[in-house]
Design a protein around this motif. Structure first.
Motif, PDB file in Angstrom:
ATOM      1  N   GLY A 150     132.882   2.407  12.988  1.00 22.15           N
ATOM      2  CA  GLY A 150     133.790   3.501  12.653  1.00 22.15           C
ATOM      3  C   GLY A 150     133.116   4.720  12.086  1.00 22.15           C
ATOM      4  N   SER A 151     131.763   4.787  12.177  1.00 20.88           N
ATOM      5  CA  SER A 151     131.031   5.848  11.483  1.00 20.88           C
ATOM      6  C   SER A 151     130.590   7.002  12.371  1.00 20.88           C
ATOM      7  CB  SER A 151     129.778   5.253  10.815  1.00 20.88           C
ATOM      8  OG  SER A 151     128.873   4.771  11.797  1.00 20.88           O
ATOM      9  N   TYR A 152     131.011   7.058  13.634  1.00 21.26           N
ATOM     10  CA  TYR A 152     130.541   8.145  14.490  1.00 21.26           C
ATOM     11  C   TYR A 152     131.098   9.478  14.030  1.00 21.26           C
ATOM     12  CZ  TYR A 152     129.744  11.228  18.406  1.00 21.26           C
ATOM     13  OH  TYR A 152     129.369  12.297  19.174  1.00 21.26           O
ATOM     14  N   ASN A 153     130.188  10.413  13.817  1.00 23.73           N
ATOM     15  CA  ASN A 153     130.553  11.749  13.351  1.00 23.73           C
ATOM     16  C   ASN A 153     129.640  12.758  14.040  1.00 23.73           C
ATOM     17  OD1 ASN A 153     130.880  14.173  11.951  1.00 23.73           O
ATOM     18  ND2 ASN A 153     131.239  13.161   9.984  1.00 23.73           N
ATOM     19  N   LYS A 154     130.197  13.624  14.874  1.00 26.29           N
ATOM     20  CA  LYS A 154     129.394  14.600  15.610  1.00 26.29           C
ATOM     21  C   LYS A 154     128.579  15.498  14.698  1.00 26.29           C
ATOM     22  CE  LYS A 154     132.100  15.163  19.842  1.00 26.29           C
ATOM     23  NZ  LYS A 154     132.739  16.150  20.740  1.00 26.29           N
ATOM     24  N   SER A 155     129.101  15.778  13.531  1.00 25.10           N
ATOM     25  CA  SER A 155     128.442  16.703  12.615  1.00 25.10           C
ATOM     26  C   SER A 155     127.419  16.033  11.722  1.00 25.10           C
ATOM     27  CB  SER A 155     129.489  17.412  11.747  1.00 25.10           C
ATOM     28  OG  SER A 155     130.371  18.156  12.550  1.00 25.10           O
ATOM     29  N   ASN A 156     127.425  14.706  11.695  1.00 25.15           N
ATOM     30  CA  ASN A 156     126.494  13.959  10.835  1.00 25.15           C
ATOM     31  C   ASN A 156     126.108  12.678  11.554  1.00 25.15           C
ATOM     32  OD1 ASN A 156     124.963  13.144   8.661  1.00 25.15           O
ATOM     33  ND2 ASN A 156     126.708  12.405   7.474  1.00 25.15           N
ATOM     34  N   LEU A 157     125.240  12.809  12.539  1.00 31.13           N
ATOM     35  CA  LEU A 157     124.888  11.700  13.409  1.00 31.13           C
ATOM     36  C   LEU A 157     124.040  10.672  12.660  1.00 31.13           C
ATOM     37  CD1 LEU A 157     125.252  10.878  16.399  1.00 31.13           C
ATOM     38  CD2 LEU A 157     123.002  11.885  16.833  1.00 31.13           C
ATOM     39  N   ALA A 158     124.484   9.421  12.683  1.00 34.23           N
ATOM     40  CA  ALA A 158     123.749   8.328  12.026  1.00 34.23           C
ATOM     41  C   ALA A 158     122.658   7.850  12.976  1.00 34.23           C
ATOM     42  CB  ALA A 158     124.707   7.199  11.677  1.00 34.23           C
ATOM     43  N   ILE A 159     121.506   8.478  12.889  1.00 28.52           N
ATOM     44  CA  ILE A 159     120.447   8.268  13.873  1.00 28.52           C
ATOM     45  C   ILE A 159     119.904   6.852  13.862  1.00 28.52           C
ATOM     46  CG2 ILE A 159     118.446   8.914  12.475  1.00 28.52           C
ATOM     47  CD1 ILE A 159     119.289  10.110  16.069  1.00 28.52           C
ATOM     48  N   GLU A 160     120.076   6.135  12.763  1.00 25.25           N
ATOM     49  CA  GLU A 160     119.559   4.768  12.689  1.00 25.25           C
ATOM     50  C   GLU A 160     120.189   3.853  13.726  1.00 25.25           C
ATOM     51  OE1 GLU A 160     122.838   5.107   9.519  1.00 25.25           O
ATOM     52  OE2 GLU A 160     121.156   6.326  10.244  1.00 25.25           O
ATOM     53  N   HIS A 161     121.360   4.217  14.229  1.00 25.40           N
ATOM     54  CA  HIS A 161     122.027   3.396  15.237  1.00 25.40           C
ATOM     55  C   HIS A 161     121.374   3.519  16.613  1.00 25.40           C
ATOM     56  CE1 HIS A 161     125.531   2.033  12.917  1.00 25.40           C
ATOM     57  NE2 HIS A 161     125.533   3.232  12.350  1.00 25.40           N
ATOM     58  N   PHE A 162     120.512   4.504  16.811  1.00 23.17           N
ATOM     59  CA  PHE A 162     119.984   4.797  18.133  1.00 23.17           C
ATOM     60  C   PHE A 162     118.466   4.642  18.265  1.00 23.17           C
ATOM     61  CE2 PHE A 162     123.641   7.550  17.157  1.00 23.17           C
ATOM     62  CZ  PHE A 162     124.550   7.066  18.089  1.00 23.17           C
ATOM     63  N   LYS A 163     117.746   4.699  17.161  1.00 21.29           N
ATOM     64  CA  LYS A 163     116.287   4.847  17.234  1.00 21.29           C
ATOM     65  C   LYS A 163     115.563   3.654  17.834  1.00 21.29           C
ATOM     66  CE  LYS A 163     115.493   3.407  12.411  1.00 21.29           C
ATOM     67  NZ  LYS A 163     114.910   3.832  11.127  1.00 21.29           N
ATOM     68  N   ASP A 164     116.154   2.469  17.792  1.00 21.18           N
ATOM     69  CA  ASP A 164     115.459   1.287  18.307  1.00 21.18           C
ATOM     70  C   ASP A 164     115.904   0.874  19.705  1.00 21.18           C
ATOM     71  OD1 ASP A 164     113.949   1.005  15.940  1.00 21.18           O
ATOM     72  OD2 ASP A 164     115.594  -0.090  14.964  1.00 21.18           O
ATOM     73  N   SER A 165     116.741   1.660  20.338  1.00 19.46           N
ATOM     74  CA  SER A 165     117.274   1.256  21.647  1.00 19.46           C
ATOM     75  C   SER A 165     117.159   2.354  22.698  1.00 19.46           C
ATOM     76  CB  SER A 165     118.734   0.812  21.500  1.00 19.46           C
ATOM     77  OG  SER A 165     119.499   1.810  20.825  1.00 19.46           O
ATOM     78  N   ILE A 166     116.167   3.222  22.540  1.00 19.03           N
ATOM     79  CA  ILE A 166     115.962   4.313  23.493  1.00 19.03           C
ATOM     80  C   ILE A 166     115.677   3.773  24.892  1.00 19.03           C
ATOM     81  CG2 ILE A 166     114.588   6.335  24.075  1.00 19.03           C
ATOM     82  CD1 ILE A 166     116.192   6.761  21.613  1.00 19.03           C
TER      83      ILE A 166
END
Length: 207
Positions: A150-166
């Motif tokens: 529930g944490s998706y925010n266009k203005s404050n992207l939680a980059i930790e959710h993406f960095k290990d799955s490029i």
């Protein structure tokens, strides 16, 4: 603009050694999300600087994004190895308008396309799992929130959710794109953002 009036290559000298630095310039539709993603720790490297020309003052139509990219190219002394990317979505614009802008972009030297259908958030979602049913922008945001607690925010992207799955996102994007890799934009759902990411990876890890 005369060549003599162009600005120097916009490298951050305190971060990058000038002799090896490459530039990737991305003009995008979003105001914050794409810039947060591509300027994050994921792509920090002494070999590369990614410059994101985000939308400002609501000028998000494809023609305005292309104008922003062209103006940047014409006002800076870029090198042959520098890359320019037009990163747009198809969800809000007529196909004819997108096609015309893509054609104009490809006439510019060192310029490539990274179009998402329906939107950039498809690329973010593919970090978690593949998606094969047709979706709209609202669908994708709902799906992203379900994956991110529930944490998706266009203005404050939680980059930790993406960095290990490029790499997984690249693989899934290619799977969706296998029959349309040469097209200017993919079918829904799909994204060519992976093409930019692959170019970045080649620079960061050339071997």
């Amino acid at each position: 603009m005369a060549l003599t009036s162009r600005k120097k290559r916009p490298l951050k000298r305190e971060v990058l050694p000038l002799r090896d630095a490459n530039l990737i310039i991305i003009a995008c539709e979003g105001q914050k999300t794409e810039k947060q993603y591509f300027n994050s720790e994921i792509f920090h490297s002494s070999r590369l600087q990614v410059i994101v020309l985000e939308t400002k003052d609501g000028y998000s139509a494809p023609k305005h994004i292309l104008e922003r990219l062209r103006e940047y190219k014409n006002s800076h002394k870029l090198e042959a190895s520098d890359q320019l990317w037009l990163m747009i979505d198809v969800d809000r614009w007529p196909n004819e308008q997108i096609s015309e802008v893509c054609s104009e972009a490809l006439k510019m030297k060192n310029t490539s396309l990274a179009v998402s259908n329906p939107c950039f958030e498809i690329w973010l979602y593919l970090h978690f799992e593949t998606l094969k049913q047709t979706v709209n922008s609202q669908d994708i945001e709902i799906l992203l929130r379900s994956k991110m607690g529930g944490s998706y925010n266009k203005s404050n992207l939680a980059i930790e959710h993406f960095k290990d799955s490029i790499n997984e996102a690249v693989r899934r994007s290619k799977e969706l794109d296998k029959n349309t890799a040469s097209a200017r934009w993919p079918e829904n759902p799909g994204t060519h953002v992976y093409k930019v990411v692959e170019e970045i990876q080649k620079i960061i890890s050339p071997n």
